[in-house]
Design an enzyme around this catalytic site. Structure first.
Site, PDB file in Angstrom:
ATOM      1  N   SER A  66      33.207  32.533  34.292  1.00  0.00           N
ATOM      2  CA  SER A  66      32.855  33.778  33.637  1.00  0.00           C
ATOM      3  C   SER A  66      31.674  33.552  32.696  1.00  0.00           C
ATOM      4  O   SER A  66      30.638  33.046  33.111  1.00  0.00           O
ATOM      5  CB  SER A  66      34.079  34.348  32.907  1.00  0.00           C
ATOM      6  OG  SER A  66      33.827  35.662  32.459  1.00  0.00           O
ATOM      7  N   ASP A 215      35.142  38.059  38.503  1.00  0.00           N
ATOM      8  CA  ASP A 215      35.285  37.014  37.499  1.00  0.00           C
ATOM      9  C   ASP A 215      36.091  35.818  38.014  1.00  0.00           C
ATOM     10  O   ASP A 215      37.200  35.977  38.522  1.00  0.00           O
ATOM     11  CB  ASP A 215      35.998  37.614  36.279  1.00  0.00           C
ATOM     12  CG  ASP A 215      35.933  36.737  35.053  1.00  0.00           C
ATOM     13  OD1 ASP A 215      35.911  35.510  35.198  1.00  0.00           O
ATOM     14  OD2 ASP A 215      35.901  37.314  33.941  1.00  0.00           O
TER      15      ASP A 215
END
Length: 225
Positions: A66, A215
């Protein structure tokens, strides 16, 4: 040593027999926290080895998920002098400068209503500002060009499985040798906050592979796990 062949020889450890790994968790704007720690670590290395010392010089592998994937790319992408694009001290100012554009806040009653309804119809933010900033900074740099080995987890929502982008895999499987900007946008696409990211990776030899990424924290917020 990197080779464009089916038999990839992994680089030897930077320091003797010790393999050094830097792992950076996800966390959105909380990327400021690891950025602060990394700034201190790099400053101490500079005390020992001079002001040109960079974290990429000391770690055999830098991994991030992320926002940690974005930090990883910033620390390892080469500039025109084949040195890291960002010093560690530049990362926190980057977050402070761009956070309001990435996560814009609408004040007042209309903004409050929008915040309540937006998750029902799509992600909270459109991601365009973030995408533009990442593309501007990382340009056309690809995964196999990083100054040290990197590992960046993502999750493909079309195939319902994790896809871990790494320097090793980029050498073995050319269709995974994507632009760092595309990888960072994908691993940063936190569900409910930012939209999933679709792109095609056109490799120079003509191979094409499609990705539908969100993500990497869906699979591994801590990329060491």
């Amino acid at each position: 040593m990197k080779k464009a062949s089916s038999s990839v020889q992994i680089q030897p450890p930077t320091y003797g027999n010790l393999i050094t790994i830097l792992s950076i968790d996800g966390g959105g704007i909380r990327g400021i926290i690891p950025a602060t720690i990394l700034e201190y670590l790099e400053s101490q290395l500079q005390v020992l080895d001079g002001e040109n010392a960079r974290l990429a010089d000391y770690f055999d592998v830098i991994a991030g998920t992320s926002t940690g994937g974005l930090v990883t790319a910033m620390l390892t992408a080469p500039n025109k002098n084949n040195r890291p694009l960002f010093a560690a001290k530049d990362i926190k100012p980057f977050y402070l400068e761009h956070s309001s554009g990435i996560f814009p806040q609408n004040n007042g009653l209309p903004g409050l209503v929008g915040k309540l309804l937006k998750p029902l119809v799509g992600p909270k933010y459109d991601g365009e500002y973030l995408h533009n900033v990442i593309r501007e900074r990382l340009g056309e740099t690809r995964l196999d060009e990083t100054l040290t080995n990197v590992v960046i987890p993502t999750f493909d929502i079309e195939n319902l499985q994790p896809i871990v982008f790494s320097t090793y895999q980029a050498i073995r499987t050319p269709t995974l040798d994507a632009r760092l900007s595309d990888i960072c946008i994908g691993t940063s696409a936190a569900p409910t906050y930012l939209p999933a990211y679709y792109f095609k990776n056109q490799y120079k030899q003509g191979d094409v592979r499609e990705f539908n990424l969100i993500d990497g924290g869906v699979a591994a917020n801590n990329p060491v796990n």
